[in-house]
Scaffold this motif. Structure first.
Motif, PDB file in Angstrom:
ATOM      1  N   LEU A 161      87.312 110.451  94.006  1.00 56.44           N
ATOM      2  CA  LEU A 161      87.866 111.898  94.518  1.00 56.44           C
ATOM      3  C   LEU A 161      89.298 111.871  93.917  1.00 56.44           C
ATOM      4  CD1 LEU A 161      85.541 112.223  97.582  1.00 56.44           C
ATOM      5  CD2 LEU A 161      85.215 113.210  95.270  1.00 56.44           C
ATOM      6  N   ALA A 162      89.923 111.065  94.593  1.00 56.96           N
ATOM      7  CA  ALA A 162      91.355 111.204  94.472  1.00 56.96           C
ATOM      8  C   ALA A 162      91.907 111.083  92.692  1.00 56.96           C
ATOM      9  CB  ALA A 162      92.076 109.972  94.988  1.00 56.96           C
ATOM     10  N   ALA A 163      91.268 110.577  91.997  1.00 56.18           N
ATOM     11  CA  ALA A 163      91.418 110.551  90.572  1.00 56.18           C
ATOM     12  C   ALA A 163      90.919 111.761  89.966  1.00 56.18           C
ATOM     13  CB  ALA A 163      90.616 109.221  89.919  1.00 56.18           C
ATOM     14  N   ALA A 164      89.857 112.222  90.416  1.00 53.72           N
ATOM     15  CA  ALA A 164      89.320 113.490  90.032  1.00 53.72           C
ATOM     16  C   ALA A 164      90.781 114.748  90.053  1.00 53.72           C
ATOM     17  CB  ALA A 164      87.983 114.146  90.489  1.00 53.72           C
ATOM     18  N   ASP A 165      91.314 114.608  91.052  1.00 48.76           N
ATOM     19  CA  ASP A 165      92.154 115.743  91.308  1.00 48.76           C
ATOM     20  C   ASP A 165      93.215 115.484  90.484  1.00 48.76           C
ATOM     21  OD1 ASP A 165      90.861 116.563  93.577  1.00 48.76           O
ATOM     22  OD2 ASP A 165      92.022 115.457  94.911  1.00 48.76           O
ATOM     23  N   ASP A 166      93.632 114.511  89.736  1.00 47.32           N
ATOM     24  CA  ASP A 166      94.627 114.280  88.764  1.00 47.32           C
ATOM     25  C   ASP A 166      94.313 114.381  87.360  1.00 47.32           C
ATOM     26  OD1 ASP A 166      96.409 113.892  90.816  1.00 47.32           O
ATOM     27  OD2 ASP A 166      96.004 111.601  90.889  1.00 47.32           O
ATOM     28  N   ARG A 167      93.192 114.464  86.993  1.00 46.20           N
ATOM     29  CA  ARG A 167      92.433 114.645  85.834  1.00 46.20           C
ATOM     30  C   ARG A 167      92.594 115.824  85.034  1.00 46.20           C
ATOM     31  NH1 ARG A 167      88.737 110.415  84.028  1.00 46.20           N
ATOM     32  NH2 ARG A 167      87.850 112.036  82.574  1.00 46.20           N
ATOM     33  N   VAL A 168      93.041 115.949  83.717  1.00 45.78           N
ATOM     34  CA  VAL A 168      93.184 117.168  83.068  1.00 45.78           C
ATOM     35  C   VAL A 168      91.845 117.183  82.199  1.00 45.78           C
ATOM     36  CG1 VAL A 168      94.191 118.212  81.251  1.00 45.78           C
ATOM     37  CG2 VAL A 168      95.622 116.829  82.639  1.00 45.78           C
ATOM     38  N   VAL A 169      91.026 118.276  82.192  1.00 44.83           N
ATOM     39  CA  VAL A 169      89.604 118.316  81.776  1.00 44.83           C
ATOM     40  C   VAL A 169      89.872 119.330  80.381  1.00 44.83           C
ATOM     41  CG1 VAL A 169      87.405 119.328  82.160  1.00 44.83           C
ATOM     42  CG2 VAL A 169      88.468 118.439  84.150  1.00 44.83           C
ATOM     43  N   GLN A 170      89.376 118.485  79.500  1.00 43.96           N
ATOM     44  CA  GLN A 170      89.397 119.179  77.918  1.00 43.96           C
ATOM     45  C   GLN A 170      88.238 118.864  77.401  1.00 43.96           C
ATOM     46  OE1 GLN A 170      93.078 117.425  76.228  1.00 43.96           O
ATOM     47  NE2 GLN A 170      94.081 119.177  76.740  1.00 43.96           N
ATOM     48  N   PRO A 171      87.603 119.608  76.609  1.00 42.25           N
ATOM     49  CA  PRO A 171      86.362 119.565  75.966  1.00 42.25           C
ATOM     50  C   PRO A 171      86.646 118.387  74.992  1.00 42.25           C
ATOM     51  CG  PRO A 171      86.887 122.005  75.984  1.00 42.25           C
ATOM     52  CD  PRO A 171      88.012 121.205  76.588  1.00 42.25           C
ATOM     53  N   VAL A 172      85.557 117.295  75.060  1.00 41.97           N
ATOM     54  CA  VAL A 172      85.173 116.166  74.289  1.00 41.97           C
ATOM     55  C   VAL A 172      83.962 116.358  73.674  1.00 41.97           C
ATOM     56  CG1 VAL A 172      85.401 113.416  74.351  1.00 41.97           C
ATOM     57  CG2 VAL A 172      86.719 114.842  75.924  1.00 41.97           C
ATOM     58  N   THR A 173      84.044 116.448  72.156  1.00 40.81           N
ATOM     59  CA  THR A 173      82.912 116.320  71.341  1.00 40.81           C
ATOM     60  C   THR A 173      82.636 114.796  70.662  1.00 40.81           C
ATOM     61  OG1 THR A 173      83.105 118.569  70.968  1.00 40.81           O
ATOM     62  CG2 THR A 173      81.554 117.471  69.569  1.00 40.81           C
ATOM     63  N   PRO A 174      81.635 114.088  70.924  1.00 38.65           N
ATOM     64  CA  PRO A 174      81.429 112.865  70.204  1.00 38.65           C
ATOM     65  C   PRO A 174      81.276 113.051  68.945  1.00 38.65           C
ATOM     66  CG  PRO A 174      80.432 112.940  72.112  1.00 38.65           C
ATOM     67  CD  PRO A 174      80.783 114.350  71.878  1.00 38.65           C
ATOM     68  N   VAL A 175      81.653 112.078  68.037  1.00 34.60           N
ATOM     69  CA  VAL A 175      81.215 112.279  66.486  1.00 34.60           C
ATOM     70  C   VAL A 175      80.222 111.293  66.203  1.00 34.60           C
ATOM     71  CG1 VAL A 175      82.349 112.132  64.460  1.00 34.60           C
ATOM     72  CG2 VAL A 175      83.845 112.997  66.026  1.00 34.60           C
ATOM     73  N   VAL A 176      79.370 111.678  65.154  1.00 37.33           N
ATOM     74  CA  VAL A 176      78.172 110.854  64.592  1.00 37.33           C
ATOM     75  C   VAL A 176      78.564 110.558  63.463  1.00 37.33           C
ATOM     76  CG1 VAL A 176      75.803 110.616  64.359  1.00 37.33           C
ATOM     77  CG2 VAL A 176      76.657 111.834  66.315  1.00 37.33           C
ATOM     78  N   ARG A 177      78.691 109.216  62.950  1.00 36.82           N
ATOM     79  CA  ARG A 177      79.077 108.786  61.561  1.00 36.82           C
ATOM     80  C   ARG A 177      78.326 107.596  61.294  1.00 36.82           C
ATOM     81  NH1 ARG A 177      85.438 106.873  62.886  1.00 36.82           N
ATOM     82  NH2 ARG A 177      84.691 104.671  63.299  1.00 36.82           N
ATOM     83  N   ARG A 178      78.459 107.264  60.009  1.00 39.34           N
ATOM     84  CA  ARG A 178      77.630 106.141  59.605  1.00 39.34           C
ATOM     85  C   ARG A 178      78.988 104.771  59.557  1.00 39.34           C
ATOM     86  NH1 ARG A 178      73.264 104.549  57.711  1.00 39.34           N
ATOM     87  NH2 ARG A 178      72.311 106.771  57.596  1.00 39.34           N
ATOM     88  N   ASP A 179      78.546 103.783  60.102  1.00 34.33           N
ATOM     89  CA  ASP A 179      79.287 102.712  59.804  1.00 34.33           C
ATOM     90  C   ASP A 179      78.534 101.512  59.170  1.00 34.33           C
ATOM     91  OD1 ASP A 179      81.307 100.561  60.435  1.00 34.33           O
ATOM     92  OD2 ASP A 179      81.073 100.894  62.424  1.00 34.33           O
ATOM     93  N   GLY A 180      78.731 101.385  57.903  1.00 31.31           N
ATOM     94  CA  GLY A 180      77.963 100.601  57.331  1.00 31.31           C
ATOM     95  C   GLY A 180      76.616 100.787  57.262  1.00 31.31           C
ATOM     96  N   GLU A 181      75.580 100.070  57.729  1.00 32.06           N
ATOM     97  CA  GLU A 181      74.162 100.408  57.764  1.00 32.06           C
ATOM     98  C   GLU A 181      73.906 101.149  58.893  1.00 32.06           C
ATOM     99  OE1 GLU A 181      71.711  97.398  56.521  1.00 32.06           O
ATOM    100  OE2 GLU A 181      72.540  97.134  54.525  1.00 32.06           O
ATOM    101  N   LYS A 182      74.630 101.189  59.917  1.00 32.65           N
ATOM    102  CA  LYS A 182      74.569 101.779  61.279  1.00 32.65           C
ATOM    103  C   LYS A 182      75.028 103.149  61.382  1.00 32.65           C
ATOM    104  CE  LYS A 182      74.637  97.494  63.917  1.00 32.65           C
ATOM    105  NZ  LYS A 182      75.126  96.632  65.085  1.00 32.65           N
ATOM    106  N   VAL A 183      74.351 103.791  62.212  1.00 40.10           N
ATOM    107  CA  VAL A 183      74.783 105.334  62.711  1.00 40.10           C
ATOM    108  C   VAL A 183      75.478 105.085  63.849  1.00 40.10           C
ATOM    109  CG1 VAL A 183      74.558 107.614  63.145  1.00 40.10           C
ATOM    110  CG2 VAL A 183      73.171 106.656  61.146  1.00 40.10           C
TER     111      VAL A 183
END
Length: 269
Positions: free
Chosen positions: A224-246
């Motif tokens: 809870l204390a850590a939450a008070d200090d966090r800066v909330v910004q939108p994060v969008t994961p990226v899906v990409r190919r890495d060799g034969e894996k996604v």
């Protein structure tokens, strides 16, 4: 010509935390409540998740009572307008009550609180109506903002989800009485990550990252204390190919790369 990405639907999820009555050797007291969703769900089926769901139209209604930071404060923390910020908070409170029976409200809950819970689930009452009828006050001050995650553009079902943290109010218990989950229980964050690493549960990238973050804290007060200090910004994961894996990667974090088959059955992130 490629189609335009789907506009993300606003949603809210809540990290319910507590300190375990007796932590086993090698574990800190901190625990978080997780649910394994039913296979029939259209989004995140069979995934182990925090309680939450989409913002409903009724979540934008004015409330008869509200304690704690007002929507304009939440708007500043979440980086959105006050109307949407208030809806995020309402959705967080409503979904937590519907899915695990924990109601972030005061004063004492009425004896027939489960009747109101059933009515909310069935959409026979709204949160505003319940607060009016019971005289309860929504406790926005029991929530802390933690993060905001947006589903990648390539995914057909997208969400813009605010992650909140809340300590389970004294005298209340989280339960598994929801049709949206096949099981629900308390986990030590490191324990959940170990089960995921062994392939025993499935987690989406935001859940993995969030568990990693809170696992750094020994108890609920620290989170809870850590939450008070966090800066909330939108994060969008990226899906990409890495060799034969996604893989799913996080912007600005080259060390975070998860094989998509490990986190999303059928390849949907």
């Amino acid at each position: 010509m490629p189609s335009e990405p789907v506009v993300p639907r606003p949603a809210a999820t809540v990290l319910l935390v507590r300190d375990a009555p007796a932590a086993p050797p090698g574990r800190t007291p901190l625990q978080v409540f997780l649910q394994r969703r039913v296979p029939e769900m259209a989004f995140a089926s069979s995934m182990t998740v925090f309680p939450g769901g989409g913002v409903a139209a009724a979540d934008r209604a004015a409330l008869p009572s509200w304690a704690g930071p007002d929507p304009s404060w939440w708007a500043e923390r979440l980086g959105c307008d006050a109307d949407l910020a208030g809806a995020f908070v309402q959705a967080a409170v409503r979904e937590t009550f519907e899915e695990c029976g924990v109601l972030l409200a005061a004063p004492e809950l009425p004896a027939d609180v489960e009747r109101y819970r059933a009515d909310l689930v069935a959409r026979q009452r709204t949160l505003a109506e319940m607060l009016t009828e019971t005289g309860l006050v929504l406790r926005a001050d029991l929530l802390r903002p933690w993060a905001r995650w947006v589903t990648p553009p390539a995914v057909p079902r997208r969400y813009d989800t605010v992650f909140f943290v809340a300590l389970v109010p004294e005298g209340q218990e989280a339960d598994a009485h929801t049709t949206e989950a096949v099981e629900a229980t308390w986990w030590h964050p490191s324990e959940a990550l170990e089960h995921w690493q062994r392939g025993e549960i499935e987690l989406m990238a935001p859940t993995v990252r969030t568990l990693q973050e809170i696992a750094e804290h020994p108890d609920s007060a620290s989170v809870l204390a850590a939450a008070d200090d966090r800066v909330v910004q939108p994060v969008t994961p990226v899906v990409r190919r890495d060799g034969e894996k996604v893989v799913v990667v996080l912007p600005g974090d080259p060390d975070f790369a998860i094989d998509i088959e490990r986190i999303a059955p059928g390849g949907s992130a």
